[in-house]
Write an enzyme that holds these catalytic residues in place. Structure first.
Site, PDB file in Angstrom:
ATOM      1  N   ASP A   1       9.780   1.166   4.836  1.00  0.00           N
ATOM      2  CA  ASP A   1      10.893   0.553   5.567  1.00  0.00           C
ATOM      3  C   ASP A   1      11.838   1.610   6.143  1.00  0.00           C
ATOM      4  O   ASP A   1      12.240   1.545   7.309  1.00  0.00           O
ATOM      5  CB  ASP A   1      11.683  -0.389   4.650  1.00  0.00           C
TER       6      ASP A   1
ATOM      7  N   LEU B   1      12.882  -8.492   5.988  1.00  0.00           N
ATOM      8  CA  LEU B   1      12.855  -7.711   7.234  1.00  0.00           C
ATOM      9  C   LEU B   1      13.644  -6.407   7.077  1.00  0.00           C
ATOM     10  O   LEU B   1      14.042  -5.778   8.046  1.00  0.00           O
ATOM     11  CB  LEU B   1      13.395  -8.547   8.403  1.00  0.00           C
ATOM     12  N   SER B   2      13.870  -6.022   5.829  1.00  0.00           N
ATOM     13  CA  SER B   2      14.454  -4.707   5.504  1.00  0.00           C
ATOM     14  C   SER B   2      15.878  -4.501   5.973  1.00  0.00           C
ATOM     15  O   SER B   2      16.223  -3.462   6.545  1.00  0.00           O
ATOM     16  CB  SER B   2      13.586  -3.570   6.056  1.00  0.00           C
TER      17      SER B   2
ATOM     18  N   THR C   1       0.827  -1.209   0.000  1.00  0.00           N
ATOM     19  CA  THR C   1       0.000   0.000   0.000  1.00  0.00           C
ATOM     20  C   THR C   1       0.863   1.261   0.000  1.00  0.00           C
ATOM     21  O   THR C   1       0.388   2.320  -0.385  1.00  0.00           O
ATOM     22  CB  THR C   1      -0.906   0.028   1.249  1.00  0.00           C
ATOM     23  N   ASP C   2       2.131   1.143   0.439  1.00  0.00           N
ATOM     24  CA  ASP C   2       2.917   2.393   0.620  1.00  0.00           C
ATOM     25  C   ASP C   2       3.125   3.131  -0.700  1.00  0.00           C
ATOM     26  O   ASP C   2       2.978   4.343  -0.764  1.00  0.00           O
ATOM     27  CB  ASP C   2       4.239   2.150   1.386  1.00  0.00           C
TER      28      ASP C   2
ATOM     29  N   GLY D   1      17.821 -10.672   2.944  1.00  0.00           N
ATOM     30  CA  GLY D   1      16.951 -11.296   1.940  1.00  0.00           C
ATOM     31  C   GLY D   1      15.751 -12.016   2.526  1.00  0.00           C
ATOM     32  O   GLY D   1      15.197 -12.899   1.893  1.00  0.00           O
TER      33      GLY D   1
ATOM     34  N   SER E   1      18.178  -3.968   3.953  1.00  0.00           N
ATOM     35  CA  SER E   1      18.714  -2.882   3.115  1.00  0.00           C
ATOM     36  C   SER E   1      18.333  -1.513   3.674  1.00  0.00           C
ATOM     37  O   SER E   1      19.173  -0.608   3.723  1.00  0.00           O
ATOM     38  CB  SER E   1      18.297  -3.029   1.653  1.00  0.00           C
TER      39      SER E   1
HETATM   40  C1  GLA Z   1       9.040  -3.992   0.404  1.00  0.00           C
HETATM   41  C2  GLA Z   1       9.231  -2.514   0.098  1.00  0.00           C
HETATM   42  C3  GLA Z   1       8.221  -1.654   0.859  1.00  0.00           C
HETATM   43  C4  GLA Z   1       6.801  -2.180   0.680  1.00  0.00           C
HETATM   44  C5  GLA Z   1       6.729  -3.682   0.908  1.00  0.00           C
HETATM   45  C6  GLA Z   1       5.386  -4.260   0.592  1.00  0.00           C
HETATM   46  O1  GLA Z   1       9.369  -4.223   1.735  1.00  0.00           O
HETATM   47  O2  GLA Z   1      10.537  -2.109   0.446  1.00  0.00           O
HETATM   48  O3  GLA Z   1       8.331  -0.309   0.449  1.00  0.00           O
HETATM   49  O4  GLA Z   1       6.293  -1.832  -0.582  1.00  0.00           O
HETATM   50  O5  GLA Z   1       7.691  -4.374   0.141  1.00  0.00           O
HETATM   51  O6  GLA Z   1       4.438  -3.771   1.477  1.00  0.00           O
END
Ligand code: GLA
Length: 371
Positions: A158, A111-112, A22-23, A108, A114
């Protein structure tokens, strides 16, 4: 402040409780920052160079900040270099720096890791250059590093939560205005993350494809509805009324985003009145919509969610992050944590022969300097 001393910054990974894909549609998300972080140790250099060492990769990379041709090389260093390039492009002149990076966010796994690396680097470079940059701007610059330099068209979620997250709180973010509310998570539940240990290769191309499908939906709907610039502006009734002429796949992508936005707002209300049952139902609906309409789940994620939903003490379970493998997020009563861990591990391994990693997490604070 003594600019010549070594300084250390930390930025967390995140888990998204609800509000997936949704972001980048100007919608709503509800992530929490995790107690998994990336650390960057920084000290100034005389020359306008960055000497970056990754402890995880055991690898060093050097760039000249005055090199006009810096570009992505499809390696870990693209994230810190991209952040430096975007800071400079925005007019923040950087001092040379030696950076040492150590990350503990599983790479990978959705969980972000990056975003954690980008945000920790951004904080370190800004401080090392004795600059002041507003946190909202920093989040946008880190996103731009990923969009423009690395080439992944990610949204703002993120990077934003990595900067603004708070201990024991979920962050309900309006991705259009960047206004947010911090909602307390009850003490008697745990956020449990289950890693399927699978990452499908198509993830990044499929991500960009989903974005393009949303854009196609907006283009169609904007012709027949006034003031529509993003799926955020469309209600489900209006989508249904104007569905004819929309390609079926695009229609289902739009339906996911529009219903997911509504679910995030309902989940916020549920959390505020302490209604975890309702929150859990919304998580289950979110998973179904991601599986059937948005088609970003995977067999392993579906299985992990099905196993979890049968266990006592589980309020809700769903895939989290971009999808195509990675992790699920589970809201579990603290009295049932051990049973949950054991049953998920055993059943998932029995069926897939893969040994899942299970992390019992708490919501943590956003990026900060460590002393
Ligand atoms: C990844 C992207 C986010 C978001 C999600 C899905 O984590 O980095 O910006 O779009 O996918 O919600």
């Amino acid at each position: 402040m003594n600019a010549d001393k070594v300084r250390i910054f930390r930025a967390p990974g995140r888990v998204n409780l609800i509000g997936e894909h949704t972001d980048y549609n100007d919608g709503f998300v509800m992530p929490a920052a995790l107690d998994f972080s990336t650390w960057v140790k920084v000290s100034p250099l005389e020359e306008r160079k960055l000497k970056i060492f990754s402890e995880n990769y055991g690898d060093e990379f050097e760039v000249d900040l005055d090199d006009p041709n810096l570009s992505a090389r499809r390696r870990w260093s693209d994230y810190p270099v991209g952040v430096a390039v975007e800071l400079e492009k925005a007019g923040h002149r950087l001092r040379g720096a030696r950076l040492q990076i150590r990350g503990e966010v599983p790479i990978g796994s959705g969980l972000s890791s990056s975003a954690a690396m980008e945000v920790a680097t951004a904080c370190a470079l800004v401080a090392n250059s004795e600059l002041e940059v507003d946190r909202r701007e920093l989040a946008l610059l880190c996103q731009r590093a990923e969009n423009e330099f690395v080439g992944a068209r990610v949204g703002i979620m993120d990077q934003f939560v990595s900067l603004f997250g708070q201990e024991q709180k979920a962050l309900l973010l309006d991705c259009r205005s960047l206004e947010f509310r911090l909602l307390p998570l009850p003490d008697n539940v745990r956020l449990i993350i289950c890693n399927t240990m699978v990452k499908h290769a198509l993830a990044s191309s499929a991500y960009n494809e989903r974005r393009a499908q949303c854009e196609a939906g907006v283009k169609h709907l904007a012709k027949v509805l006034p003031n529509v610039t993003a799926l955020r502006d469309v209600t489900i009734e209006r989508l249904e009324a104007h569905a004819s002429g929309l390609d079926d796949v695009v229609y289902r992508r739009c339906r996911h985003v529009i219903t997911e936005n509504a679910r995030v707002l309902s989940a916020g209300e549920a959390l505020e009145r302490g209604d975890l049952e309702r929150f859990g139902e919304l998580m289950a609906e979110s998973h179904r919509s991601l599986r059937d309409d948005y088609e970003v789940s995977s067999e392993e994620l579906d299985l992990m969610v099905e196993i979890a939903q049968k266990i006592d003490g589980v309020y809700g379970a769903r895939m989290t992050g971009g999808g195509f493998g990675g992790c699920t997020v589970n809201l579990v009563a603290d009295t049932h944590v051990n049973e949950f861990k054991q049953r998920v591990s055993e059943e998932y391994e029995r069926i897939t022969t893969l040994k899942p990693e299970i992390y019992i997490c708490t919501a943590a604070n956003g990026a900060e300097e460590i002393f």
